[in-house]
Design a protein around this motif. Sequence first.
Motif, PDB file in Angstrom:
ATOM      1  N   UNK A  38       3.586  -5.616  70.032  1.00  0.00           N
ATOM      2  CA  UNK A  38       3.232  -6.153  68.715  1.00  0.00           C
ATOM      3  C   UNK A  38       4.548  -6.422  68.002  1.00  0.00           C
ATOM      4  N   UNK A  39       4.825  -7.667  67.688  1.00  0.00           N
ATOM      5  CA  UNK A  39       6.130  -8.055  67.168  1.00  0.00           C
ATOM      6  C   UNK A  39       6.054  -8.481  65.710  1.00  0.00           C
ATOM      7  N   UNK A  40       7.182  -8.329  65.029  1.00  0.00           N
ATOM      8  CA  UNK A  40       7.283  -8.765  63.639  1.00  0.00           C
ATOM      9  C   UNK A  40       8.749  -8.928  63.260  1.00  0.00           C
ATOM     10  N   UNK A  41       9.028  -9.111  61.973  1.00  0.00           N
ATOM     11  CA  UNK A  41      10.390  -9.279  61.477  1.00  0.00           C
ATOM     12  C   UNK A  41      10.612  -8.357  60.289  1.00  0.00           C
ATOM     13  N   UNK A  42      11.880  -8.073  60.016  1.00  0.00           N
ATOM     14  CA  UNK A  42      12.243  -7.291  58.843  1.00  0.00           C
ATOM     15  C   UNK A  42      13.234  -8.059  57.986  1.00  0.00           C
ATOM     16  N   UNK A  43      12.948  -8.197  56.695  1.00  0.00           N
ATOM     17  CA  UNK A  43      13.797  -8.999  55.816  1.00  0.00           C
ATOM     18  C   UNK A  43      14.440  -8.177  54.690  1.00  0.00           C
ATOM     19  N   UNK A  74      20.433 -11.119  48.785  1.00  0.00           N
ATOM     20  CA  UNK A  74      20.079 -12.242  47.906  1.00  0.00           C
ATOM     21  C   UNK A  74      19.620 -11.783  46.530  1.00  0.00           C
ATOM     22  N   UNK A  75      19.481 -10.489  46.370  1.00  0.00           N
ATOM     23  CA  UNK A  75      19.040  -9.962  45.081  1.00  0.00           C
ATOM     24  C   UNK A  75      17.575 -10.226  44.785  1.00  0.00           C
ATOM     25  N   UNK A  76      16.757 -10.222  45.845  1.00  0.00           N
ATOM     26  CA  UNK A  76      15.323 -10.476  45.687  1.00  0.00           C
ATOM     27  C   UNK A  76      14.571  -9.150  45.648  1.00  0.00           C
TER      28      UNK A  76
END
Length: 323
Positions: free
Chosen positions: A177-182, A189-191
Amino acid sequence: MSEEQQTQISANDEKSWKLLEKTLQASLIEQRRSRRWGIFFKLLTFFYLFILIAIAMGGFKGDISTSTSHTAVIDLRGMIADQTDASADNLVTGLRAAFKDSNTKAVIIRINSPGGTPVQAGYVYDEIKRLRALYPQIKVYAVITDLGASGAYYIASAADEIYADKASLVGSIGVTAAGFGFVDAMNKLGIERRAYTSGEHKAFLDPFQPMNKEETEFWKNTLNTVHQQFINQVKAGRGDRLKDKEHPELFSGLIWSGEQAKELGLIDGFGSTSYVAREIVGEENLKNFTVQDSPFDRFAKKLGASAAKEIGTSVGLQGVNLQ
């Protein structure tokens, strides 16, 4: 010129103009009629071409046999998932039709697939077992061409025997089961991420939040459970032919060549669909029971699948897949 002559000339001119007017009107009517017929024939031609394309793309795919007896073939190609050609609904429908045909001597599932979801593969596996119990005289053979991995091998293991080419790729018994981390990118970016949930772990797969050790462990246990289900079904299907005691790496997610797969007990022999029908089944006449979608259905499914994939990627989850 007398008045009578002028009156005669005027009358002749009026007749000429009326004749010219009638001629022009007749010409205009004829042009309109020709235009209508032109549009009609263009539409007719377009409709005819559309029917030909529909037949080519989504028509019945069956091999015409002169014999009453046949070996049934069902193609399993591509990703095994809902709303695809290799969905459980399509495969089960083809299997049921093949078994119900009184002239079916055996069923061959012709496989070229990287796998897919455990649920869809499990549905097909269970249906093969059910149909074999209902029709004990009809055996099921799986023939792997280029690739029979993950969920595709899950389904193949339900067959009485599995055949492949020496260079086929077989196995890949595992779950992913794959995903991404941001998180780091957002910090740079200061988000700021603002998520509102009504459950403590409702957003545990959110790619915009830091990983939680407890939630990560929970997810690994879930995947391990699905993996063990996969292993159990393969063992049940292959039985003593599987060399898993000597080779525990069989269930590590690795993939093997056909030659290696035979030594490990993953397959029973080498051969193509025609070879199995001719030499193993004893009935070389093939009849294809693969379910085919219409062009409209195929377009709608691709559109829906693309949208679902984009949504899944945006939240960092592409679903559980057998690998």
